[in-house]
Design a protein around this motif. Sequence first.
Motif, short mmCIF file in Angstrom:
data_model
loop_
_atom_site.label_atom_id
_atom_site.label_comp_id
_atom_site.label_asym_id
_atom_site.label_seq_id
_atom_site.Cartn_x
_atom_site.Cartn_y
_atom_site.Cartn_z
N ARG A 1 -3.92 -7.32 -45.20
CA ARG A 1 -4.76 -8.17 -46.00
C ARG A 1 -5.05 -9.41 -44.81
N ALA A 2 -6.17 -9.79 -44.66
CA ALA A 2 -6.27 -10.94 -43.90
C ALA A 2 -6.47 -12.18 -44.66
N LEU A 3 -5.81 -13.25 -44.21
CA LEU A 3 -5.87 -14.27 -45.30
C LEU A 3 -6.98 -15.18 -44.70
N GLY B 1 -6.81 -19.27 -48.80
CA GLY B 1 -6.04 -19.37 -50.27
C GLY B 1 -6.94 -20.04 -51.28
N HIS B 2 -8.15 -20.12 -51.15
CA HIS B 2 -9.02 -20.70 -52.13
C HIS B 2 -9.54 -19.92 -53.14
N SER B 3 -9.10 -18.64 -53.29
CA SER B 3 -9.58 -17.83 -54.36
C SER B 3 -8.71 -18.07 -55.53
N PHE B 4 -9.11 -18.10 -56.78
CA PHE B 4 -8.28 -17.98 -57.84
C PHE B 4 -7.55 -16.81 -58.35
N ALA C 1 -14.87 -16.16 -43.02
CA ALA C 1 -14.98 -14.63 -43.51
C ALA C 1 -14.52 -15.00 -44.99
N GLY C 2 -13.42 -15.70 -45.05
CA GLY C 2 -12.86 -15.64 -46.60
C GLY C 2 -13.97 -16.15 -47.59
N ALA C 3 -14.78 -17.17 -47.28
CA ALA C 3 -16.04 -17.64 -47.93
C ALA C 3 -17.01 -16.27 -48.08
N CYS D 1 -16.35 -13.19 -47.97
CA CYS D 1 -15.85 -11.80 -48.74
C CYS D 1 -16.03 -11.83 -50.14
N THR D 2 -15.88 -13.10 -50.74
CA THR D 2 -15.95 -12.93 -52.27
C THR D 2 -17.17 -13.67 -53.00
N GLY D 3 -18.18 -13.63 -51.98
CA GLY D 3 -19.70 -13.81 -52.42
C GLY D 3 -19.84 -15.75 -52.58
N THR D 4 -19.22 -16.40 -51.74
CA THR D 4 -19.26 -17.73 -52.11
C THR D 4 -20.78 -18.28 -51.84
N HIS D 5 -21.21 -19.27 -52.78
CA HIS D 5 -22.48 -19.64 -52.83
C HIS D 5 -22.59 -20.89 -53.16
N GLY D 6 -23.66 -21.70 -52.95
CA GLY D 6 -24.01 -23.15 -53.25
C GLY D 6 -24.90 -22.94 -54.40
N VAL E 1 -11.01 -5.76 -41.11
CA VAL E 1 -10.58 -7.18 -40.98
C VAL E 1 -11.91 -7.69 -40.23
N ILE E 2 -12.56 -8.51 -40.71
CA ILE E 2 -13.87 -9.47 -40.04
C ILE E 2 -13.36 -10.02 -38.83
N SER E 3 -13.68 -9.82 -37.53
CA SER E 3 -13.36 -10.44 -36.69
C SER E 3 -14.33 -11.74 -35.94
N VAL F 1 -23.08 -25.63 -63.58
CA VAL F 1 -24.29 -24.58 -63.39
C VAL F 1 -25.23 -24.83 -62.29
N ARG F 2 -25.30 -23.64 -61.63
CA ARG F 2 -26.14 -23.72 -60.26
C ARG F 2 -27.05 -22.52 -60.36
N VAL F 3 -27.95 -22.30 -59.31
CA VAL F 3 -28.73 -21.28 -59.37
C VAL F 3 -28.74 -20.95 -57.84
C1 LIG Z 1 -11.76 -26.39 -55.08
C2 LIG Z 1 -12.44 -25.06 -54.90
C3 LIG Z 1 -13.92 -25.17 -54.84
C4 LIG Z 1 -14.92 -24.21 -54.62
N1 LIG Z 1 -16.18 -23.86 -54.46
C5 LIG Z 1 -16.71 -22.91 -54.59
C6 LIG Z 1 -18.24 -23.12 -54.44
O1 LIG Z 1 -18.83 -24.01 -54.49
N2 LIG Z 1 -19.10 -21.91 -54.55
C7 LIG Z 1 -18.40 -20.66 -54.59
O2 LIG Z 1 -18.95 -19.47 -54.55
N3 LIG Z 1 -17.06 -20.49 -54.44
C8 LIG Z 1 -16.38 -21.83 -54.46
N4 LIG Z 1 -14.68 -21.79 -54.61
C9 LIG Z 1 -14.37 -20.15 -54.24
C10 LIG Z 1 -14.05 -19.96 -52.93
O3 LIG Z 1 -15.33 -20.29 -52.15
C11 LIG Z 1 -13.65 -18.60 -52.50
O4 LIG Z 1 -12.91 -17.90 -53.41
C12 LIG Z 1 -13.61 -18.29 -51.12
O5 LIG Z 1 -13.55 -16.96 -51.00
C13 LIG Z 1 -12.10 -18.98 -50.55
O6 LIG Z 1 -12.25 -18.72 -49.15
P1 LIG Z 1 -10.89 -18.65 -48.33
O7 LIG Z 1 -11.16 -18.68 -47.05
O8 LIG Z 1 -9.80 -19.42 -49.00
O9 LIG Z 1 -10.27 -16.92 -48.75
P2 LIG Z 1 -9.04 -16.37 -49.40
O10 LIG Z 1 -9.23 -16.93 -50.90
O11 LIG Z 1 -7.98 -16.88 -48.37
O12 LIG Z 1 -9.41 -14.78 -49.31
C14 LIG Z 1 -10.60 -14.46 -49.82
C15 LIG Z 1 -10.86 -12.90 -49.41
O13 LIG Z 1 -11.46 -12.91 -48.24
C16 LIG Z 1 -10.60 -11.97 -47.20
N5 LIG Z 1 -10.56 -12.45 -46.00
C17 LIG Z 1 -10.24 -13.53 -45.17
N6 LIG Z 1 -10.36 -13.57 -44.08
C18 LIG Z 1 -10.77 -12.11 -43.69
C19 LIG Z 1 -11.20 -11.48 -42.63
N7 LIG Z 1 -11.09 -12.18 -41.54
N8 LIG Z 1 -11.59 -10.20 -42.63
C20 LIG Z 1 -11.66 -9.64 -43.76
N9 LIG Z 1 -11.20 -10.37 -44.95
C21 LIG Z 1 -10.92 -11.48 -45.13
C22 LIG Z 1 -9.16 -12.00 -47.99
O14 LIG Z 1 -8.53 -10.81 -47.75
C23 LIG Z 1 -9.62 -12.04 -49.42
O15 LIG Z 1 -10.09 -10.83 -49.97
C24 LIG Z 1 -14.16 -22.54 -54.45
C25 LIG Z 1 -12.59 -22.84 -54.50
C26 LIG Z 1 -12.01 -23.69 -54.79
C27 LIG Z 1 -10.46 -23.70 -54.87
#
Ligand SMILES: Cc1cc2nc3c(=O)[nH]c(=O)nc-3n(C[C@H](O)[C@H](O)[C@H](O)COP(=O)(O)OP(=O)(O)OC[C@H]3O[C@@H](n4cnc5c(N)ncnc54)[C@H](O)[C@@H]3O)c2cc1C
Length: 454
Positions: A54-56, A59-62, A125-127, A129-134, A182-184, A355-357
């Motif tokens: 697993r690429a790290l 660590g901001h995913s819950f 990449a971490g953002a 991978c989980t579909g981070t949004h504003g 692994v996203i490079s 709440v966001r859109v």
């Molecule tokens: C205080 C706080 C505020 C937040 N605000 C928002 C927000 O406004 N909007 C929102 O949508 N989310 C938000 N989040 C959630 C956060 O954006 C996501 O959980 C995001 O994935 C975290 O990114 P990270 O870099 O910490 O990735 P991690 O949590 O470390 O990893 C997430 C995933 O990415 C994978 N990954 C990482 N790097 C690579 C790579 N190079 N190649 C392949 N896979 C990889 C990991 O294996 C894992 O599966 C927030 C979280 C916190 C704690």
Amino acid sequence: MRSQPSAHPSAGRRVWRNWAGTATATPARWSRPRSEAEICAAVKDAAAAGLTVRALGSGHSFTAVAATSGVALDMSGWTGITAADTASGLVTARSGTTLRALNAELSGLGLAMANLGDIDAQTLAGALCTGTHGTGARLGGLATQVEALELVLADGSVVTCSASCRPELFAAARVGLGALGVISAVTLRCVPSFRLLADERPQSVDEVLEQFDELAAANDHFEFYWFPYGRQALVKRNNRLTGHDAVLGTPVPPALPAWRRFWEFEVTENVGFGALCRLGRARPRLIPALNRFSSAALSTRTYTDTSHRVFVTPRRVRFAESEYAVPRESLGQVITELRRAVPRLHDPVMFPVEVRVAAADDIWLSTGYGRESAYVAIHQYTGLPYQEYFDRFESIVAAVDGRPHWGKLHSLDSGRLRSLYPRFDEFRRVRAEVDPDGRFGNAYLTRILGRHDL
Ligand SMILES: Cc1cc2nc3c(=O)[nH]c(=O)nc-3n(C[C@H](O)[C@H](O)[C@H](O)COP(=O)(O)OP(=O)(O)OC[C@H]3O[C@@H](n4cnc5c(N)ncnc54)[C@H](O)[C@@H]3O)c2cc1C
């Protein structure tokens, strides 16, 4: 703010722990690649040893989405922008670059990301991978800003995907959960730097719900926070300033002076709010009153600043969070039921609801796939019980086909998720093609995607 490997005294092995303290893991090995060749070598070595990878990110995913008992790839040595075309806005960055570093580098090039979430600690990449949004009714999540991805696959080969090159892999990998490789490197379509006019003011939550569609349509970036025992919401309207505003001399408020930013963002919203949270944790019966106090203390603030300085705020008070995307038209129902449910909970809730859109998109596992969404995020202060609250929330959003944020706490499994994502099985098919042995698997992926060999 990166993921926090720490020495585990008893086992003598480094433990990985996420920001919220809701997930830990003890990887068999750690590797910190500094080149693409080293990423490929780490994947091949893991295969030879029969270990998963697993690429790290930061660590901001819950959720335990990043957790591994195999090889943990610490991507913090793989950062920076490698190519930028200021005319087209196309920028390629290494995957371990944090959004904070990226925003600063983009700013130096006169560019910016079109939209961002609340914080900038995540890696790019971490953002993704989980579909981070504003927020923004006309804008999708961060993954919609991606033009191309470079991936190291399970066999150690490197592939590029985009809308025209391996389009199925691209549709899957933009929100790929780290399951495909692994996203490079990531190529983003950026926009010229812009300034935002921020307007934050309290408004009754009933009024906000009545005007929700208009507020979403009338503002580039609209969101609201609501303390669930209070009647007031804090409504944030962030709108782009155009060249016109300057030319026409439209009066716009200045940036916040440094002392005021420090006082409001650091002292009031972190130190002060953190103290209230600690008091609530020590005396839970006070929480509804503290919550109403926080709600009544909401005040008006208007200012302008560079986009990322408005989108992003420091979050130092730790919490647990769950967030669901619901069809935009269901928002009123969800908030009404949440409002009824919270006072009946055994354990009171310290944190606000956000709440966001977002616009609909075409990314297979994006929470915004094929529908305009409202995002409802619920939080609880660290150390306070949250399970009953989060369970109740899940039953409310289940009735409107809510889709969970992949990085935030939820209990859904592949059976339920398949019914929420029309392209779920296509994602699994692409995964089976590029990672037939489940090299990039972990327990969370098994739960949400189903067993790899099925
Ligand atoms: C205080 C706080 C505020 C937040 N605000 C928002 C927000 O406004 N909007 C929102 O949508 N989310 C938000 N989040 C959630 C956060 O954006 C996501 O959980 C995001 O994935 C975290 O990114 P990270 O870099 O910490 O990735 P991690 O949590 O470390 O990893 C997430 C995933 O990415 C994978 N990954 C990482 N790097 C690579 C790579 N190079 N190649 C392949 N896979 C990889 C990991 O294996 C894992 O599966 C927030 C979280 C916190 C704690």
